[in-house]
Design an enzyme around this catalytic site. Structure first.
Site, PDB file in Angstrom:
ATOM      1  N   ASP A  40       0.975  -1.127   0.113  1.00 52.44           N
ATOM      2  CA  ASP A  40       0.105  -0.248  -0.045  1.00 52.44           C
ATOM      3  C   ASP A  40       1.042   1.036  -0.026  1.00 52.44           C
ATOM      4  O   ASP A  40       1.310   1.616   1.060  1.00 52.44           O
ATOM      5  CB  ASP A  40      -1.089  -0.121   1.236  1.00 52.44           C
ATOM      6  CG  ASP A  40      -1.756   1.066   1.597  1.00 52.44           C
ATOM      7  OD1 ASP A  40      -1.672   1.915   0.610  1.00 52.44           O
ATOM      8  OD2 ASP A  40      -2.267   1.412   2.539  1.00 52.44           O
ATOM      9  N   ASP A  44      -3.927   4.026   2.342  1.00 53.49           N
ATOM     10  CA  ASP A  44      -5.344   4.190   2.471  1.00 53.49           C
ATOM     11  C   ASP A  44      -5.976   2.690   2.955  1.00 53.49           C
ATOM     12  O   ASP A  44      -6.857   2.403   2.908  1.00 53.49           O
ATOM     13  CB  ASP A  44      -5.994   4.679   1.130  1.00 53.49           C
ATOM     14  CG  ASP A  44      -5.763   3.544   0.023  1.00 53.49           C
ATOM     15  OD1 ASP A  44      -5.079   2.676   0.277  1.00 53.49           O
ATOM     16  OD2 ASP A  44      -6.461   3.834  -1.003  1.00 53.49           O
ATOM     17  N   ASP A  48      -1.698  -1.193  -4.046  1.00 53.08           N
ATOM     18  CA  ASP A  48      -1.937  -0.376  -5.194  1.00 53.08           C
ATOM     19  C   ASP A  48      -0.885  -0.554  -6.143  1.00 53.08           C
ATOM     20  O   ASP A  48       0.304  -1.222  -5.701  1.00 53.08           O
ATOM     21  CB  ASP A  48      -2.104   1.265  -5.039  1.00 53.08           C
ATOM     22  CG  ASP A  48      -1.059   1.637  -4.201  1.00 53.08           C
ATOM     23  OD1 ASP A  48       0.120   1.292  -4.143  1.00 53.08           O
ATOM     24  OD2 ASP A  48      -1.596   2.366  -3.065  1.00 53.08           O
ATOM     25  N   ASP A 117      -4.721 -10.078 -15.276  1.00 57.20           N
ATOM     26  CA  ASP A 117      -5.844 -10.940 -15.129  1.00 57.20           C
ATOM     27  C   ASP A 117      -7.020 -10.505 -16.251  1.00 57.20           C
ATOM     28  O   ASP A 117      -7.014  -9.374 -16.202  1.00 57.20           O
ATOM     29  CB  ASP A 117      -6.569 -10.943 -13.755  1.00 57.20           C
ATOM     30  CG  ASP A 117      -6.978 -12.266 -13.182  1.00 57.20           C
ATOM     31  OD1 ASP A 117      -7.581 -12.810 -13.853  1.00 57.20           O
ATOM     32  OD2 ASP A 117      -6.698 -12.645 -12.085  1.00 57.20           O
ATOM     33  N   ASP A 213      -9.691 -15.651 -16.621  1.00 54.08           N
ATOM     34  CA  ASP A 213     -10.583 -16.179 -15.309  1.00 54.08           C
ATOM     35  C   ASP A 213     -11.726 -17.162 -15.882  1.00 54.08           C
ATOM     36  O   ASP A 213     -12.076 -17.133 -16.927  1.00 54.08           O
ATOM     37  CB  ASP A 213     -11.189 -15.005 -14.994  1.00 54.08           C
ATOM     38  CG  ASP A 213     -11.909 -15.024 -13.603  1.00 54.08           C
ATOM     39  OD1 ASP A 213     -11.120 -15.438 -12.295  1.00 54.08           O
ATOM     40  OD2 ASP A 213     -13.074 -14.518 -13.074  1.00 54.08           O
ATOM     41  N   GLU A 267      -7.625 -20.244 -16.007  1.00 51.10           N
ATOM     42  CA  GLU A 267      -8.173 -20.667 -14.901  1.00 51.10           C
ATOM     43  C   GLU A 267      -9.149 -21.796 -15.387  1.00 51.10           C
ATOM     44  O   GLU A 267     -10.295 -21.501 -15.615  1.00 51.10           O
ATOM     45  CB  GLU A 267      -8.867 -19.745 -13.735  1.00 51.10           C
ATOM     46  CG  GLU A 267      -9.266 -20.301 -12.564  1.00 51.10           C
ATOM     47  CD  GLU A 267     -10.334 -19.564 -11.985  1.00 51.10           C
ATOM     48  OE1 GLU A 267     -10.332 -19.620 -10.620  1.00 51.10           O
ATOM     49  OE2 GLU A 267     -11.228 -18.962 -12.536  1.00 51.10           O
ATOM     50  N   HIS A 329      -5.366 -16.836  -4.281  1.00 54.96           N
ATOM     51  CA  HIS A 329      -6.402 -16.041  -3.386  1.00 54.96           C
ATOM     52  C   HIS A 329      -7.607 -16.795  -3.404  1.00 54.96           C
ATOM     53  O   HIS A 329      -8.485 -15.786  -2.586  1.00 54.96           O
ATOM     54  CB  HIS A 329      -6.386 -14.686  -4.212  1.00 54.96           C
ATOM     55  CG  HIS A 329      -7.057 -14.862  -5.566  1.00 54.96           C
ATOM     56  ND1 HIS A 329      -6.621 -15.580  -6.840  1.00 54.96           N
ATOM     57  CD2 HIS A 329      -8.275 -14.274  -6.029  1.00 54.96           C
ATOM     58  CE1 HIS A 329      -7.177 -15.685  -7.681  1.00 54.96           C
ATOM     59  NE2 HIS A 329      -8.151 -14.968  -7.349  1.00 54.96           N
ATOM     60  N   ASP A 330      -7.828 -17.832  -3.800  1.00 53.97           N
ATOM     61  CA  ASP A 330      -9.118 -18.377  -3.697  1.00 53.97           C
ATOM     62  C   ASP A 330      -9.066 -19.535  -2.604  1.00 53.97           C
ATOM     63  O   ASP A 330     -10.329 -20.213  -2.358  1.00 53.97           O
ATOM     64  CB  ASP A 330      -9.697 -19.119  -4.981  1.00 53.97           C
ATOM     65  CG  ASP A 330     -10.112 -17.962  -5.732  1.00 53.97           C
ATOM     66  OD1 ASP A 330     -10.573 -16.824  -5.509  1.00 53.97           O
ATOM     67  OD2 ASP A 330     -10.103 -18.127  -7.128  1.00 53.97           O
TER      68      ASP A 330
HETATM   69  C1  GLC Z   1     -12.076 -16.730 -10.191  1.00 56.60           C
HETATM   70  C2  GLC Z   1     -11.382 -16.072  -9.268  1.00 56.60           C
HETATM   71  C3  GLC Z   1     -11.977 -15.730  -8.190  1.00 56.60           C
HETATM   72  C4  GLC Z   1     -13.225 -14.901  -8.490  1.00 56.60           C
HETATM   73  C5  GLC Z   1     -14.154 -15.774  -9.530  1.00 56.60           C
HETATM   74  C6  GLC Z   1     -15.132 -14.669 -10.337  1.00 56.60           C
HETATM   75  O1  GLC Z   1     -12.423 -18.035  -9.716  1.00 56.60           O
HETATM   76  O2  GLC Z   1      -9.982 -16.554  -9.102  1.00 56.60           O
HETATM   77  O3  GLC Z   1     -11.346 -14.793  -7.366  1.00 56.60           O
HETATM   78  O4  GLC Z   1     -14.086 -14.666  -7.197  1.00 56.60           O
HETATM   79  O5  GLC Z   1     -13.237 -16.023 -10.416  1.00 56.60           O
HETATM   80  O6  GLC Z   1     -14.611 -13.960 -11.084  1.00 56.60           O
END
Ligand code: GLC
Length: 524
Positions: A40, A44, A48, A117, A213, A267, A329-330
């Site tokens: 950051d 804030d 970023d 992404d 994605d 993904e 992150h999931d």
């Molecule tokens: C993918 C992303 C996830 C997001 C989902 C919807 O699975 O990795 O974080 O919530 O797509 O876009």
């Protein structure tokens, strides 16, 4: 299993001329940055693009080849950026397009590639396309989304129905995720053209590729079949409709038509390596596809032996490159999933960075981060994924006078010791282990792109050799908490040890519990 391991073996003709052959992404180590949580720069509470730029020296020191930056586009942030309202601009929370250009240029100066992404399955409900689409039934963009008079029983990924009723126009629209993430209609050529334009936009800016994605959801079965009651893998989340493949071939052609080895990593959330491999086509669809089966594998030698065999059996024959991810992150971080032991997280790092194919690191795993404890009143994610998204501590007192006193999520455990500054100062730290592994990998063609041969191991030990022409390395991972002996043919020295012990000396023929080693043949 093919003893050659199937992935980029000399038999398939990578001439050894002292340089690394083939496009960069076949041997790269990627590093995933969730921009809200990385750094950051303006205090804030939310990371970023400037925060990322400010730490490029650190990433170069660490030795990764490429960064994947999660969405930073304009977004109402219902899904923290995966609900895009403008694909071609930066959300003010993260900075500006100029900030992005600077980040990209400075990453490239350091030899770090940048992929962004790309979220093609759905937009935000605040995207002008959807606002138009929902404005009337005869709006020219009506068919850009999936509107129906009657609906099936699909459920949305974060709970509730996958269809939301729109009162104004008297129809339902489809959203595999939140109601604020309406699904685009990829059967409409105008949608395809508009989304292709967004790829051109970022290619023209100079990105090296895209993480795509929800690829498996892009095209839906046109008959919209009901899910069977109680199905464990609901259709609504998986789809896997064969019509996705022509769409991917078009994307591949677009990206390959651009000079400079741009790439797509998709993904593909199908928990079968065989199904994932289908998304690589015959080298004419995705360049790489995430395979999450290893992420869901338990930390057990047999499970990983089977995992490696399956991956190579599915990908080897089609000459495709495997990907390996332990955290993202999931999902809960792997140190947490594997029981919290740092020693085990170190052993996992050795495995991740020595398997054949392309590893994806998730920012913070090199610090040995565990999931944060997020109290009920701090929960922000509708999908329950806050704990793995806690911010990265850069110094010992991140919450006390640092740039970010009040981050958007609580700090992960032990920030006072588990932070970049402290671990960078300690040569015995897990951070330095990641760095040594990356140094070894870059100096060693057999680790970067050699074949793999499983070696006989006892129950708790997974051992394999990597080879590239006459260069060899062996990797031994002990999944048990107690030590194990292992007889290897020939004499080996320890190149990297997960606990740092004995590096440079002879391999003693045994590995301590929860440790792993990279070995090199002893020079004669
Ligand atoms: C993918 C992303 C996830 C997001 C989902 C919807 O699975 O990795 O974080 O919530 O797509 O876009």
């Amino acid at each position: 299993m093919n003893a050659q391991g199937g992935v980029n073996t000399p038999a398939r003709g990578y001439p050894y001329d002292g340089t690394v052959a083939g496009p960069w992404w076949k041997s790269a180590v990627f590093y995933q940055i969730y921009p809200r949580s990385f750094a950051d720069s303006d205090g804030d509470g939310v990371g970023d693009l400037e925060g990322i730029r400010g730490h490029l020296d650190h990433l170069q020191w660490l030795g990764i080849d490429a960064i994947w930056v999660c969405p930073f586009y304009r977004s109402p942030m219902a899904d923290f950026g995966y609900d895009v309202s403008d694909y071609c601009d930066v959300d003010p929370l993260f900075g500006t397009l100029d900030d992005f250009d600077r980040l990209l240029a400075e990453a490239h100066e350091r030899g770090i590639r940048v992929i962004v992404d790309w979220v093609p399955n759905h937009t935000s409900d605040r995207h002008p396309w959807f606002m138009e689409s929902r404005s009337s039934r005869d709006n020219p963009k009506r068919d850009w989304y999936i509107w129906r008079d009657e609906v099936n029983n699909w459920k949305a990924a974060f709970g509730g129905d996958a269809w939301t009723w729109d009162d104004a126009t008297g129809q339902w629209y489809l959203h595999l995720f939140l109601p604020g993430q309406p699904d685009l209609n990829w059967r409409n050529p105008e949608v395809v053209a508009a989304m292709h334009d967004t790829l051109w936009f970022w290619l023209d800016r100079g990105v090296d590729g895209f993480r795509v994605d929800v690829v498996q959801g892009l095209l839906k079965d046109p008959s919209f079949p009901d899910d069977p009651p109680g199905g464990v893998l609901p259709h609504s989340e998986l789809n896997d409709c064969p019509d996705v493949h022509p769409a991917l071939r078009d994307l591949r052609a677009l990206v390959d038509s651009y000079p400079g080895d741009r790439m797509l990593v998709g993904e593909v959330y199908l928990l079968s390596t065989r199904q994932v491999a289908a998304y690589l086509g015959r080298g004419d669809e995705l360049h790489l596809a995430f395979d999450f089966t290893p992420l869901y594998a338990p930390w057990e030698a047999d499970a990983w032996r089977a995992q490696v065999e399956t991956t190579l059996a599915e990908l080897g024959p089609v000459d495709a490159v495997a990907t390996w991810t332990l955290s993202n992150h999931d999902n809960p971080r792997h140190r947490t999933r594997y029981g919290g032991s740092e020693a085990r997280a170190r052993a996992a790092a050795v495995l991740l960075l020595t398997l054949p194919g392309v590893p994806f690191l998730y920012a913070g795993e090199e610090l040995g981060l565990e999931d944060a404890v997020v109290a009920a009143d701090r929960v922000v994610d509708p999908g329950g994924r806050d704990p793995c998204r806690a911010p990265l501590p850069w110094d010992p007192s991140p919450g006390d006078g640092g740039a970010t006193e009040n981050p958007w999520l609580p700090w992960p455990p032990e920030p006072e010791v588990r932070n970049v500054a402290t671990l960078a100062d300690d040569r015995a730290s897990i951070l330095h282990l990641y760095r040594r592994l990356l140094v070894a990998r870059h100096a060693t063609l057999s680790l970067q792109r050699g074949g793999l041969e499983l070696l006989p191991g006892t129950g708790s030990v997974l051992a394999f050799a990597r080879h590239h022409w006459d260069e060899r390395r062996a990797v031994v991972v002990n999944f048990a908490t107690t030590g194990a002996a292992l007889e290897l043919e020939g004499d080996w020295d320890v190149e990297v040890a997960s606990d740092g012990r004995g590096e440079g000396g002879p391999f003693p023929g045994a590995v301590a519990g929860d440790t792993a080693v990279v070995l090199r043949p002893r020079p004669r």
